[in-house]
Design a protein around this motif. Structure first.
Motif: not given
Length: 251
Positions: A73-79, A86-92, A128-130, A166-168
């Protein structure tokens, strides 16, 4: 403290059945399935395939511990950051469906020309979002201490403070940057409050593993150390030796 393995790299060319049988034969108790490897357990598999994976691990002596993603999540590009989240959420969701308690993500550096504080804030926002998505689904998010300047313990600690979820937590990665004057104590003491997982590599590398293991035990760490060693032409033989050396260093 228990011993498991990451499929990167010793197990990377094995299908899932062979991974499980190899780890059972060598006394390893858990596995982190790294994305892109032959095991093929990825977010794109079907509901029935997920059920099959969950059932296979339930019948084995090996725990499906986590998924080793390359989400960052370090890219300067917000997109790009949004895409990675979203990929990380799929892995969740995959972890939830297959009964794995963790998903590993990573930073991979600090982009040139961007203030360090901005990048840390961007990484923390993604975490935080993931992390919240994982909390809802009963899956922890583990940030690997990884990537050039982001693997420096002080930077990893800054990311965790900025994330404040707390979950990270962190996945210790046994980096040279952990070591100061031959010791990892200062780095360990700094990062211990967030430690949820641990990657270990070549146990004969000169890294102070005996000290690390002693620090872990004294601090009450009762989770996993995961072998993330190089390829071997005789993986089962290598892993037997690895477990024996791990046991000695842990004595």
């Amino acid at each position: 403290m228990q011993l498991g393995a990451v499929t990167y790299n010793v197990l990377k060319d094995m299908d899932l059945e062979t991974v499980i049988k190899t780890l059972e034969a060598t006394g390893f108790e858990a596995v982190e399935l790294r994305t892109g490897h032959k095991h093929g357990v990825e977010p794109g598999i079907s509901e029935s395939e997920r059920a099959r994976v969950k059932a296979r691990f339930a019948r084995s002596k090996v725990r499906l511990l986590s998924y080793g993603t390359t989400c960052e999540f370090h890219s300067p590009d917000a997109a790009e950051r949004k895409k990675q989240v979203e990929i990380a959420k799929q892995f969740v969701l995959l972890a939830h469906d297959t009964d794995a308690p963790g998903v590993k993500v990573r930073p991979n550096g600090l982009p040139n020309g961007i203030p360090k504080e901005t990048t840390i804030s961007n990484i923390a926002a993604g975490l935080r979002e993931v992390g919240e998505h994982g909390f809802v689904h009963g899956v922890e998010i583990w940030l690997e201490v990884h990537g050039g300047p982001t693997q420096v313990p002080e930077v990893a600690a800054a990311i965790m403070r900025a994330t404040n979820h707390k979950n990270v937590g962190l996945c210790w990665n046994s980096n040279p940057t952990d070591v100061a004057n031959g010791s990892v104590k200062a780095s360990f003491d700094l990062l211990r409050p967030w430690l949820k997982s641990c990657h270990i590599n070549e146990l004969t590398s000169g890294y102070p593993y005996r000290e690390l293991f002693a620090l872990m035990k004294r601090s009450g760490y009762d989770r996993w150390t995961l072998c993330e060693a190089g390829e071997s032409k005789e993986p089962e033989r290598f892993l037997r030796y690895y477990r024996a050396l791990w046991t000695e260093l842990n004595r």
